[in-house]
Each structure stands twice: as structure tokens, then as C-alpha cells.
Design a protein around this motif. Structure first.
Motif, PDB file in Angstrom:
ATOM      1  N   GLY A 313      59.971  -9.574  70.046  1.00 13.05           N
ATOM      2  CA  GLY A 313      58.621  -8.652  69.989  1.00 13.05           C
ATOM      3  C   GLY A 313      59.499  -7.599  69.013  1.00 13.05           C
ATOM      4  O   GLY A 313      58.671  -7.146  68.242  1.00 13.05           O
ATOM      5  N   ASN A 314      60.639  -7.375  69.082  1.00 11.94           N
ATOM      6  CA  ASN A 314      61.211  -6.092  68.232  1.00 11.94           C
ATOM      7  C   ASN A 314      61.145  -6.872  66.859  1.00 11.94           C
ATOM      8  O   ASN A 314      60.823  -5.922  65.633  1.00 11.94           O
ATOM      9  CB  ASN A 314      62.606  -5.938  68.876  1.00 11.94           C
ATOM     10  CG  ASN A 314      62.706  -4.716  69.647  1.00 11.94           C
ATOM     11  OD1 ASN A 314      61.609  -3.864  69.738  1.00 11.94           O
ATOM     12  ND2 ASN A 314      63.782  -4.658  70.484  1.00 11.94           N
ATOM     13  N   VAL A 315      61.564  -7.990  66.485  1.00 12.61           N
ATOM     14  CA  VAL A 315      61.797  -8.607  65.399  1.00 12.61           C
ATOM     15  C   VAL A 315      60.429  -8.621  64.702  1.00 12.61           C
ATOM     16  O   VAL A 315      59.921  -8.568  63.616  1.00 12.61           O
ATOM     17  CB  VAL A 315      62.382  -9.923  65.476  1.00 12.61           C
ATOM     18  CG1 VAL A 315      62.582 -10.687  63.923  1.00 12.61           C
ATOM     19  CG2 VAL A 315      63.912  -9.889  65.707  1.00 12.61           C
ATOM     20  N   THR A 316      59.271  -9.250  65.422  1.00 16.13           N
ATOM     21  CA  THR A 316      58.054  -9.225  65.053  1.00 16.13           C
ATOM     22  C   THR A 316      57.208  -8.053  64.403  1.00 16.13           C
ATOM     23  O   THR A 316      56.658  -7.920  63.544  1.00 16.13           O
ATOM     24  CB  THR A 316      57.108 -10.014  66.019  1.00 16.13           C
ATOM     25  OG1 THR A 316      57.779 -11.444  66.573  1.00 16.13           O
ATOM     26  CG2 THR A 316      55.915 -10.278  65.720  1.00 16.13           C
ATOM     27  N   GLU A 319      58.818  -6.857  61.435  1.00 18.50           N
ATOM     28  CA  GLU A 319      58.157  -7.508  60.272  1.00 18.50           C
ATOM     29  C   GLU A 319      56.738  -7.166  59.960  1.00 18.50           C
ATOM     30  O   GLU A 319      56.496  -6.863  58.487  1.00 18.50           O
ATOM     31  CB  GLU A 319      57.966  -8.994  60.605  1.00 18.50           C
ATOM     32  CG  GLU A 319      57.699 -10.124  59.444  1.00 18.50           C
ATOM     33  CD  GLU A 319      57.660 -11.441  59.600  1.00 18.50           C
ATOM     34  OE1 GLU A 319      57.329 -11.809  60.685  1.00 18.50           O
ATOM     35  OE2 GLU A 319      58.439 -12.316  58.718  1.00 18.50           O
ATOM     36  N   ARG A 320      56.264  -6.619  60.821  1.00 20.91           N
ATOM     37  CA  ARG A 320      54.805  -6.300  60.525  1.00 20.91           C
ATOM     38  C   ARG A 320      54.548  -4.741  60.130  1.00 20.91           C
ATOM     39  O   ARG A 320      53.895  -4.319  59.192  1.00 20.91           O
ATOM     40  CB  ARG A 320      54.041  -6.747  62.105  1.00 20.91           C
ATOM     41  CG  ARG A 320      52.464  -6.534  61.929  1.00 20.91           C
ATOM     42  CD  ARG A 320      51.791  -6.269  63.159  1.00 20.91           C
ATOM     43  NE  ARG A 320      52.239  -5.536  64.237  1.00 20.91           N
ATOM     44  CZ  ARG A 320      52.857  -5.925  65.242  1.00 20.91           C
ATOM     45  NH1 ARG A 320      52.691  -7.373  65.863  1.00 20.91           N
ATOM     46  NH2 ARG A 320      53.499  -4.967  66.337  1.00 20.91           N
ATOM     47  N   ASP A 321      55.498  -4.006  60.875  1.00 19.08           N
ATOM     48  CA  ASP A 321      55.047  -2.622  60.665  1.00 19.08           C
ATOM     49  C   ASP A 321      56.429  -1.752  60.165  1.00 19.08           C
ATOM     50  O   ASP A 321      56.377  -0.711  59.958  1.00 19.08           O
ATOM     51  CB  ASP A 321      54.680  -1.878  62.218  1.00 19.08           C
ATOM     52  CG  ASP A 321      53.809  -2.654  62.964  1.00 19.08           C
ATOM     53  OD1 ASP A 321      52.739  -3.020  62.203  1.00 19.08           O
ATOM     54  OD2 ASP A 321      54.035  -2.878  64.087  1.00 19.08           O
ATOM     55  N   GLY A 322      57.356  -2.454  59.976  1.00 17.89           N
ATOM     56  CA  GLY A 322      58.658  -2.027  59.466  1.00 17.89           C
ATOM     57  C   GLY A 322      59.505  -1.271  60.531  1.00 17.89           C
ATOM     58  O   GLY A 322      60.600  -0.500  60.150  1.00 17.89           O
ATOM     59  N   PRO A 324      60.943  -1.606  64.809  1.00 15.73           N
ATOM     60  CA  PRO A 324      60.956  -2.378  65.903  1.00 15.73           C
ATOM     61  C   PRO A 324      60.044  -1.756  67.055  1.00 15.73           C
ATOM     62  O   PRO A 324      59.821  -0.754  67.171  1.00 15.73           O
ATOM     63  CB  PRO A 324      62.426  -2.698  66.543  1.00 15.73           C
ATOM     64  CG  PRO A 324      63.075  -1.223  65.672  1.00 15.73           C
ATOM     65  CD  PRO A 324      62.184  -0.946  64.722  1.00 15.73           C
ATOM     66  N   LEU A 325      59.672  -2.624  68.086  1.00 12.42           N
ATOM     67  CA  LEU A 325      58.944  -2.202  69.199  1.00 12.42           C
ATOM     68  C   LEU A 325      59.596  -0.917  69.731  1.00 12.42           C
ATOM     69  O   LEU A 325      59.128   0.144  70.356  1.00 12.42           O
ATOM     70  CB  LEU A 325      58.518  -3.140  70.215  1.00 12.42           C
ATOM     71  CG  LEU A 325      57.306  -4.098  70.127  1.00 12.42           C
ATOM     72  CD1 LEU A 325      57.306  -4.902  71.050  1.00 12.42           C
ATOM     73  CD2 LEU A 325      56.176  -3.188  70.080  1.00 12.42           C
ATOM     74  N   HIS A 326      60.867  -1.157  70.212  1.00 11.36           N
ATOM     75  CA  HIS A 326      61.773  -0.337  71.130  1.00 11.36           C
ATOM     76  C   HIS A 326      62.778   0.168  70.094  1.00 11.36           C
ATOM     77  O   HIS A 326      63.902  -0.393  70.153  1.00 11.36           O
ATOM     78  CB  HIS A 326      62.062  -0.874  72.312  1.00 11.36           C
ATOM     79  CG  HIS A 326      61.160  -1.559  73.167  1.00 11.36           C
ATOM     80  ND1 HIS A 326      60.418  -0.693  73.746  1.00 11.36           N
ATOM     81  CD2 HIS A 326      60.576  -2.637  73.187  1.00 11.36           C
ATOM     82  CE1 HIS A 326      59.378  -1.589  74.371  1.00 11.36           C
ATOM     83  NE2 HIS A 326      59.590  -2.719  74.184  1.00 11.36           N
ATOM     84  N   GLU A 327      62.649   1.133  69.078  1.00 13.24           N
ATOM     85  CA  GLU A 327      63.450   1.559  68.364  1.00 13.24           C
ATOM     86  C   GLU A 327      64.570   2.594  69.033  1.00 13.24           C
ATOM     87  O   GLU A 327      64.011   3.462  69.730  1.00 13.24           O
ATOM     88  CB  GLU A 327      62.635   2.456  67.128  1.00 13.24           C
ATOM     89  CG  GLU A 327      63.410   2.751  66.055  1.00 13.24           C
ATOM     90  CD  GLU A 327      62.815   3.177  64.846  1.00 13.24           C
ATOM     91  OE1 GLU A 327      61.701   3.662  64.800  1.00 13.24           O
ATOM     92  OE2 GLU A 327      63.518   2.905  63.672  1.00 13.24           O
ATOM     93  N   VAL A 328      65.724   2.488  68.582  1.00 13.64           N
ATOM     94  CA  VAL A 328      66.675   3.461  69.065  1.00 13.64           C
ATOM     95  C   VAL A 328      66.809   4.370  67.779  1.00 13.64           C
ATOM     96  O   VAL A 328      67.134   4.031  66.845  1.00 13.64           O
ATOM     97  CB  VAL A 328      68.153   2.888  69.047  1.00 13.64           C
ATOM     98  CG1 VAL A 328      69.108   3.764  69.841  1.00 13.64           C
ATOM     99  CG2 VAL A 328      68.042   1.697  70.228  1.00 13.64           C
ATOM    100  N   LYS A 329      66.638   5.863  68.309  1.00 17.74           N
ATOM    101  CA  LYS A 329      66.335   6.747  67.111  1.00 17.74           C
ATOM    102  C   LYS A 329      68.043   7.169  66.830  1.00 17.74           C
ATOM    103  O   LYS A 329      68.636   7.173  67.799  1.00 17.74           O
ATOM    104  CB  LYS A 329      65.515   7.815  67.482  1.00 17.74           C
ATOM    105  CG  LYS A 329      64.035   7.368  67.582  1.00 17.74           C
ATOM    106  CD  LYS A 329      63.400   7.434  66.341  1.00 17.74           C
ATOM    107  CE  LYS A 329      61.798   7.170  66.548  1.00 17.74           C
ATOM    108  NZ  LYS A 329      61.283   6.841  67.729  1.00 17.74           N
TER     109      LYS A 329
END
Ligand code: NAD
Length: 337
Positions: A313-316, A319-322, A324-329
Motif C-alpha cells: 500500500g505504501n509503494v502504490t 507511485e500514485r501521489d508521490g 507513502p500512505l504511512h510516511e515517516v517525517k
């Protein structure tokens, strides 16, 4: 996306392939751990997927960035092994799996508590050898005992719920008290008060500068004599040498570990035909009241499926939005506590 998956074990491959059933991404499975020496194996990959004992230092991150890697997909919740500042500088986004199954880790922590208390690991061997003597197998009722939980996030909360079910008095230390735990009747105390009151102490905090060697010599001196210590968080949260001294002088009644400070060179590999060069680890193995598992608390079917699905899900999403779903800031790299 082309994804290079480091530290691949058969179960990683099985669950990641299942999560990527539609073939949305091209996964290449690599057995070696990610290090400065193996980073070049990721050539041609857009994303690199790593686990807890991969090295994601500044040097490695720079190398990955120069090879065109744009995403680091962690198959873990913890990100203490990643140089986030270097990743940001190299233009690499970092995604993690914030919650896969808190039950998996919490239930394993409880398994360690029950095993150490009732000595089922020793009873198993005795009975198989025809020895039915009870000497050395004496335990205590958990009912009515005080359990101290350090870190009542997702995992600590489940431990609190289970131990409350056993009839324990549950106390906790966390800079951010959890209202669900408070509703369960958990009392929040300072770490010093928790150490002095607990019969069982279970660690569920992340590794941060504030929790590094939280359990050191002075902390052990505050503990109830003979208390049980359980660590399923990160090895560096305890000072192993101090804990060995505590085991020798009886301060610690029993010790359950799923993580170890120097586990990178040991865990997840079959070393049964080799000599273990780590004398501290070897000393730990000599105590009858120490139980060590090799970072397996997360290892349930449900957790592996959730890790794989969230990772894909993070990879997808990247790819779509630039992102990851669960980004580590990056600010997560700067100590908040
Ligand atoms: P979480 O983020 O939901 O909870 C962590 C809690 O620790 C938070 O409530 C936070 O406020 C608290 N905390 C932060 N600093 C603290 C401090 N100085 N003292 C006390 N509490 C503090 O995380 P989680 O999902 O519950 O996971 C906890 C840890 O367990 C992870 O960081 C990871 O290191 C470890 N873990 C181990 C395994 C394993 O297989 N052994 C698997 C998953 C996670």
C-alpha cells in the motif's frame, strides 16, 4: 514500481507476493541484509524494502539515492534504524507499517511472562526425559500482582488489557497517557515509582534518546528484589551488562527478551554450527531464569499479512501521489521526549 526487498526470508516472499497478486509492482527478493556493501544490489530499483536489522545509515542512504531509489518501504513500525535526515537530504521518502498486529507482540510478551513464571520451558524438557520432580518449577499467582508497563501505545494497551484480565494491578509510565488504559483502571506513575512497585515490568516504548538504556544500573537498584523484566521493544532500551549483574545478585528474578542490543549479527540466521562470539549474549544463555526468543514477537500470520499489505500500500500510494500512505517525517528523527 521496481522494489528491491532486502533481508528476504521465505515468509516475506510468500506474504508480499500475495499482497502484490495483481502484479502492480515488480518485486526482486534479495536474501542479504542491506548494508553499505550490499546497497549496490538495489541498482535499477525505485524503492527499497527493509526490515529491522537492515542498516539504513547516512552512507547507505546516499548510495541508494545516487542509484535512483526514491522510496524506503519499512516492513516495521520502528524506524530507529533509519537515518531520516539523510533520507530527506537524498530525496528519499520513508514509509512504515505503523500498526500491524499489536496483539502479536502483546501476546508474545505475555507468553514470556507465563513461561518464565511457571517454567514450562524447563518442565517440557524434564517430562520428556522422564523427570517428574517439581523442584525448581515453583511459580506464583499472577492474580493480585502488580504489572508495570513502560509505554502504553498500541502494544502496551493490549498487554494492559490482558494482564487486567489475569487480575493484576496494572501501572504504567508513558509521557502520553492512554485514555483507554486509564478507563481500564491503569494508574500512571513516574518511571521510578513503576520500578519500585512492579512484580513484572514489561517494556513497550520505542527506542529514542530518552529510552536508550532506560533500564540501567540505577534503574535496577530501584526495582523490587526478584522482579521479572520483559523486553519486546528494542534491545538498546536495557543495558544488558547491568542486567546480567542484576541476575547474578538476584535483583532480577527472571528475564524475558525478544530483542537484544547486538541482535543484528545473530537473529534471523541459523548459527547452530558456529561459535557465538558475543560473550554477553552467551552469558545470558547460561541463566536458568532467562528466556530469549529471536525477535519473533511480531511473527503471526495476521501480522505478516498486515505488514505485506501495508508495505505494498505504501509503494502504490507513493507511485500514485508521490508519498507513502504511512510516511515517516524527518522531525520524527529529532527527539521529542
Ligand atoms: P506505539 O507508538 O503505539 O506506542 C509507543 C508508546 O511508547 C507511546 O504511547 C509513547 O508515548 C510511549 N513512549 C514514548 N517515549 C516513552 C518513554 N520515554 N517512556 C515511556 N513510554 C514512552 O508503538 P507500539 O506499536 O506499541 O510499539 C512499541 C514498540 O514495540 C515499537 O517502538 C518497537 O520498538 C517494538 N516492537 C517490537 C516488535 C517485536 O517483534 N519484538 C514488533 C513491533 C514493535
Amino acid at each position: 514500481m521496481r522494489v528491491a526487498v532486502f533481508s528476504t526470508k521465505p515468509h516475506d516472499r510468500r506474504y508480499l507476493e500475495r499482497a502484490n497478486e495483481d502484479g502492480a509492482h515488480r518485486l526482486s527478493f534479495l536474501e542479504p541484509r542491506l548494508t553499505a556493501e550490499t546497497a549496490s544490489l538495489a541498482k535499477g530499483a525505485d524503492a527499497v524494502c527493509v526490515f529491522v536489522n537492515d542498516t539504513v545509515s547516512e552512507e547507505v542512504v546516499e548510495q541508494l539515492g545516487s542509484q535512483g531509489v526514491r522510496l524506503l518501504a519499512l516492513r516495521s513500525a520502528g524506524f530507529n534504524h533509519v537515518d531520516l535526515v539523510a533520507a530527506e537530504a537524498a530525496g528519499i521518502a520513508v514509509g512504515r507499517v505503523p500498526a500491524y498486529s499489536p496483539h502479536a507482540v502483546a501476546e508474545h510478551a505475555v507468553a514470556l511472562i507465563l513461561t518464565l513464571n511457571r517454567k514450562t520451558h524447563r518442565a517440557y524438557n524434564r517430562v520428556r526425559e522422564g523427570n517428574f520432580v517439581l523442584d525448581g518449577l515453583l511459580g506464583f499467582d499472577l492474580n493480585g500482582k502488580t504489572v508495570g508497563i513502560v509505554g502504553t501505545g498500541l502494544i502496551g494497551e493490549v498487554v494492559a488489557r490482558i494482564m487486567t484480565g489475569f487480575g493484576c494491578r496494572v501501572i504504567a509510565h508513558d509521557p502520553a497517557p492512554n485514555p483507554t488504559c486509564e478507563a481500564l483502571g491503569v494508574h500512571y506513575l513516574s518511571v521510578e515509582q513503576l520500578l519500585s512497585q512492579s512484580d513484572v515490568i514489561s517494556l513497550h516504548c520505542p527506542l529514542t534518546p530518552a529510552t536508550h538504556q532506560l533500564i540501567d544500573g540505577p534503574a535496577l537498584a530501584r526495582m523490587k528484589r526478584g522482579a521479572m523484566l520483559i523486553n519486546t521493544s528494542r534491545g538498546e532500551v536495557i543495558d544488558t551488562r547491568a542486567v546480567i549483574r542484576g541476575l547474578k545478585d538476584g535483583t532480577i528474578g527472571s528475564l524475558g527478551l525478544d530483542v537484544y542490543e547486538e541482535e543484528t549479527d545473530l537473529f534471523f540466521e541459523d548459527l547452530s554450527n558456529r561459535i557465538i562470539p558475543d560473550d554477553v549474549f552467551a552469558r545470558l544463555l547460561t541463566f536458568p531464569n532467562v528466556l530469549i526468543t529471536g525477535h519473533q514477537a511480531f511473527f503471526t500470520e495476521e501480522a505478516l499479512a498486515a505488514i505485506a499489505e501495508t508495505t505494498i500500500g505504501n509503494v502504490t500510494a507513493f507511485e500514485r501521489d508521490g508519498r507513502p500512505l504511512h510516511e515517516v517525517k524527518t522531525q520524527a528523527a529529532r527527539p521529542a521526549e
